[in-house]
Design a protein around this motif. Structure first.
Motif, PDB file in Angstrom:
ATOM      1  N   GLY A 492      22.949  34.679  15.632  1.00 27.09           N
ATOM      2  CA  GLY A 492      23.396  34.912  14.270  1.00 27.09           C
ATOM      3  C   GLY A 492      22.697  36.051  13.569  1.00 27.09           C
ATOM      4  O   GLY A 492      22.613  37.168  14.082  1.00 27.09           O
ATOM      5  N   GLN A 493      22.183  35.747  12.370  1.00 25.65           N
ATOM      6  CA  GLN A 493      21.555  36.800  11.562  1.00 25.65           C
ATOM      7  C   GLN A 493      20.314  37.372  12.243  1.00 25.65           C
ATOM      8  O   GLN A 493      19.969  38.542  12.033  1.00 25.65           O
ATOM      9  CB  GLN A 493      21.214  36.283  10.173  1.00 25.65           C
ATOM     10  CG  GLN A 493      20.266  35.108  10.115  1.00 25.65           C
ATOM     11  CD  GLN A 493      19.671  34.907   8.720  1.00 25.65           C
ATOM     12  OE1 GLN A 493      19.227  35.858   8.065  1.00 25.65           O
ATOM     13  NE2 GLN A 493      19.658  33.664   8.257  1.00 25.65           N
ATOM     14  N   TYR A 494      19.655  36.574  13.061  1.00 25.01           N
ATOM     15  CA  TYR A 494      18.485  37.075  13.794  1.00 25.01           C
ATOM     16  C   TYR A 494      18.897  38.196  14.741  1.00 25.01           C
ATOM     17  O   TYR A 494      18.261  39.254  14.792  1.00 25.01           O
ATOM     18  CB  TYR A 494      17.857  35.909  14.559  1.00 25.01           C
ATOM     19  CG  TYR A 494      16.500  36.174  15.193  1.00 25.01           C
ATOM     20  CD1 TYR A 494      15.677  37.214  14.783  1.00 25.01           C
ATOM     21  CD2 TYR A 494      16.037  35.326  16.197  1.00 25.01           C
ATOM     22  CE1 TYR A 494      14.438  37.416  15.367  1.00 25.01           C
ATOM     23  CE2 TYR A 494      14.793  35.523  16.787  1.00 25.01           C
ATOM     24  CZ  TYR A 494      13.997  36.569  16.370  1.00 25.01           C
ATOM     25  OH  TYR A 494      12.766  36.772  16.946  1.00 25.01           O
ATOM     26  N   GLY A 495      19.979  37.992  15.487  1.00 23.01           N
ATOM     27  CA  GLY A 495      20.461  39.032  16.397  1.00 23.01           C
ATOM     28  C   GLY A 495      20.871  40.291  15.667  1.00 23.01           C
ATOM     29  O   GLY A 495      20.598  41.406  16.120  1.00 23.01           O
ATOM     30  N   LYS A 496      21.519  40.124  14.523  1.00 23.93           N
ATOM     31  CA  LYS A 496      21.941  41.283  13.735  1.00 23.93           C
ATOM     32  C   LYS A 496      20.747  42.069  13.221  1.00 23.93           C
ATOM     33  O   LYS A 496      20.702  43.300  13.282  1.00 23.93           O
ATOM     34  CB  LYS A 496      22.805  40.824  12.565  1.00 23.93           C
ATOM     35  CG  LYS A 496      24.174  40.305  12.951  1.00 23.93           C
ATOM     36  CD  LYS A 496      24.815  39.504  11.847  1.00 23.93           C
ATOM     37  CE  LYS A 496      24.905  40.272  10.562  1.00 23.93           C
ATOM     38  NZ  LYS A 496      25.508  39.457   9.489  1.00 23.93           N
TER      39      LYS A 496
END
Length: 794
Positions: A492-496
């Motif tokens: 999610g936002q971590y990957g982004k």
């Protein structure tokens, strides 16, 4: 640990904030030290830290404070967990870092908070700051793995949600739907909450993700929950942004400097720009267009032949990156900075990551194994399990990879033995091959744009390659469109955020922090890196209609989250009028928001008033960036129904005119039209624009003012032609694309109207066309206000 007779616990302080934590490890006070107001929302429970074990949340029952080490130990009874948190008190903020958790292996995630506050006026959901007119309280994640928000979803995608709100920043809308992006700060009935969390990723997981009920997420080693770190701060609301800047510097967070100022306050951050195709063959024409508009950024919306390795289009850039470098150098000599648009980690099917040999790091939804041997001619591929292959919600390319071959399939058998049916072997230029029973086969993750995506390792490589492109060429602007493609990592936002941070960290020192960047989606930590967001698409209608409400909602979002304002993209066509352009420019000035102007060199050559359009862009943008407009003027310009004109009146001086405008439609079937027009200004000629809206002709248009005098204009207007009058003794006949056809003499005195209400009758002769209509725009303008540059800029 006693603090008075009623509170047993400890206090931590900054210059402006006192945080009270009780003997159980719960926050009990968020106190403005100057006013003594406690902004903690009473009646709520707020553990400093909560944990999740076996999918159940647990709060601490006891706190032990080590004053010498400045550490808090939180004890959790149900699972016997002990968590140690180190505290640092600083002038602007207080840091809390989880330095150990025992037993570590059972803790799935930790949550900082949620911390409840009474503040409800302004909720900065992305930046993690809540404000009223007096005070602000905020939370900041101090490393990438600490995510802003709450673990609502196992794939760590931050939700967007709508709330109806009255009294928005948008003055012209009484009740608007507020679009919240994320929940690092979140509105609640009692006020708001601030929250962050960190997940242990040391084990493989299967979770719902991006349209798939089951998605395989491999283990990722980042140290787990240990090392998760946040900052809490409180301060006068007026200096919240300043405090955020100080936290960035103090904690080593990204702190971009653009043209000598922090990116969040640099005027360059809201620079408007031209979006057009260019290459070595026409770069000088594109630069000339940009300079005539008084802009400094020129942006290529689609320069790449492939995404992944980012090969440039050969016809425009014959020497690939070297060609782009030469374009950058040519532009730089003329004071213009170049940028490019791409889709982050999207991998086109013609990229070397796909063909002729697929990269092992392309993202997979999940895996199975072949249940029998398969030769290169097999049209039905047997698999042991259909679980990851029969999910069709987000499965455009229907592709699987085994060995060095990509296989496309039409569907999956409905019962055992499980097979991929209607297969195309050796898809996308790969080679159909023999495969053995038991060979691993992976379902490739794809996107409706007909592209593949990346796993964590390949995301990192692609991010570095984009940095290398900028380092090699000197490009100075990018939009990470499709940044949500990094959901393919399952994080999610971590990957982004990892994707953009890796790009940022690999820029050369002379570029790092200076490249203007935005993205398709914001995130909490990403707030420190991105320059701005520039949402609003131009493809659906003209300047005034394409996503107008959405663009206005975005201004409210930018204000809430302390982000430089932008209006989005607008498309200039051969028929774009001067009035439409000044409508856009007034909104730009009103919100102090830049915009992207999409066009093409061939289009601008067809527009007959292109030089006038570029000139007004130059004047408005110069006035806006020099802070020429008053707050009251900007308030008026935020109203989409108000229209203005700006004229130069000396060096760094302009005259701002406001119009009174009424629009009508005159139909062939209605004889004459009676138009009611109110002129709030002094006596002046009535201005008008007539537009033939269809494939027909009209002749001898006439106006009869207040039943006293009739003005008939001896002219024929053909298909989509326009007749325009702005005062004086001439009316101008234009083509659809504003090329001047002829001038028609007229007596100005016959069109003079006084202040007040007027009855105006319009008629014309329709020469053909069954459903013929004429659009009529009547207007007058005020005497104008002088505006002066307050900050002189080149």
């Amino acid at each position: 640990l006693s603090s008075g007779n009623r509170f047993f616990g400890i206090n931590f302080e900054t210059d402006f904030l006192r945080i009270m934590i009780d003997e159980k490890g719960y926050i009990k006070g968020l106190i403005d030290k100057r006013s003594k107001v406690n902004y903690y929302a009473e009646g709520q429970t707020a553990p400093l830290l909560a944990i999740r074990v076996n999918k159940e949340m647990e709060k601490p029952y006891k706190m032990i404070y080590n004053k010498e080490k400045k550490e808090i130990k939180l004890l959790f009874s149900k699972n016997g967990v002990e968590a140690v948190i180190k505290i640092e008190e600083k002038a602007t903020h207080i840091n809390f870092e989880l330095v150990s958790v025992v037993p570590k292996e059972i803790v799935e995630l930790i949550i900082w908070g949620p911390y409840p506050t009474k503040i409800k006026e302004i909720i900065g959901e992305t930046v993690g700051v809540v404000r009223n007119s007096v005070y602000a309280i905020g939370i900041q994640a101090l490393n990438l793995k600490t995510l802003g928000g709450y673990p609502t979803y196992e794939n760590d995608v931050e939700p967007s949600y709508n709330i109806f709100s009255t009294g928005s920043f948008i003055d012209v809308m009484d009740t608007v739907k507020v679009l919240y992006r994320g929940q690092t700060a979140r509105p609640e009935q009692f006020g708001s909450v601030l929250q962050a969390y960190c997940r242990d990723r040391s084990r493989d997981r299967v979770i719902p993700n991006w349209g798939n009920d089951k998605y395989f997420v491999p283990a990722f080693n980042d140290g787990g929950v240990t090392g998760s770190k946040i900052a809490l701060f409180g301060c006068p609301a007026s200096i919240a942004l300043k405090i955020l800047g100080k936290i960035e510097i103090e904690e080593g967070l990204p702190h971009p400097i653009i043209d000598g100022k922090w990116g969040k306050i640099s005027p360059t951050s809201t620079s408007s720009y031209i979006i057009t195709s260019f290459g070595e063959d026409n770069i000088n024409k594109a630069i000339e267009l940009t300079k005539k508009a008084g802009l400094k950024y020129l942006y290529h919306r689609s320069p790449f032949e492939t995404w992944g390795h980012f090969r440039l289009k050969k016809e425009s850039f014959p020497d690939n990156w070297e060609s782009m470098k030469r374009c950058v150098e040519i532009a730089k000599k003329q004071g213009i900075r170049l940028g490019v648009h791409t889709l982050s980690n999207f991998i086109t099917t013609n990229d070397p990551y796909v063909t002729p040999v697929p990269d092992e790091r392309l993202a997979k939804v999940g895996f199975s194994r072949l249940s029998t041997d398969v030769d290169e001619r097999t049209g039905e591929v047997p698999i042991e399990s259909p679980i990851f292959f029969n999910q069709m919600k987000n499965n455009t390319l229907k592709s699987a990879v085994v060995g060095k071959e990509i296989i496309q399939y039409g569907k999956v058998s409905e019962k055992p033995p499980w097979k991929l049916l209607d297969c195309k072997r050796g898809a996308f230029g790969t080679k159909a091959s023999y495969h053995k029973k038991g060979d691993r086969i992976g379902k490739l993750m794809d996107h409706p744009y007909r592209t593949f995506l990346t796993n964590n390792e390949l995301s990192e490589e692609v991010a570095i390659r984009i940095a290398e492109l900028f380092n090699k060429t000197g490009l100075m602007q990018i939009s990470f469109d499709g940044l949500e493609g990094n959901w393919s990592t399952g994080m999610g936002q971590y990957g982004k955020q990892r994707f953009v941070k890796i790009w940022y960290d690999h820029l050369k020192p002379e570029l790092k922090g200076k490249v203007i960047n935005d993205a398709s989606r914001p995130e909490h930590y990403f707030w420190h890196i991105f320059t701005r967001m520039n949402w609003g698409e131009p493809w659906y209608a003209g300047f005034r209609e394409s996503q107008t409400k959405y663009r206005l909602m975005n201004q409210d979002y930018f204000s809430r989250n302390l982000i430089p304002h932008m209006l989005g993209w607008f498309r200039m066509t051969p028929g774009t009028s001067l009035e439409d352009m000044e409508w856009l420019l007034a909104r730009s000035a009103g919100f102090d928001a830049g915009f992207g102007l999409v066009t093409d060199l061939s289009i601008t050559e067809k527009n007959g008033i292109i030089n006038e359009i570029l000139s007004v862009i130059k004047q408005w943008e110069k006035a806006r960036l020099s802070s020429a407009f008053s707050e009251e003027q900007k308030k008026q310009m935020r109203n989409v129904n108000n229209e203005f004109e700006l004229k130069p009146a000396g060096k760094n001086v302009w005259k701002l005119f406001q119009f009174a405008i009424t629009r009508y439609v005159h139909k062939k079937t209605q004889g004459f039209s009676t138009l009611n027009f109110y002129n709030p200004y002094e006596k002046q000629p009535l201005q008008f624009v007539l537009s033939v809206d269809g494939d027909f002709n009209i002749s001898n248009p006439s106006f009869k003012i207040d039943n006293s005098r009739e003005i008939k204009i001896p002219v024929v207007l053909s298909t989509y032609q326009k007749l325009k009058y702005e005062g004086g003794n001439e009316v101008y006949l234009y083509s659809k694309n504003w090329n001047l056809i002829r001038r028609v003499n007229i007596d100005e005195s016959e069109l003079i109207i006084s202040k007040g209400r007027h009855n105006i009758m319009f008629n014309c002769e329709f020469q053909n066309g069954k459903e013929s209509i004429v659009k009529i725009e009547l207007k007058t303008k005020n005497e104008g206000e002088e505006v002066r540059a307050k900050v002189e800029r080149n």
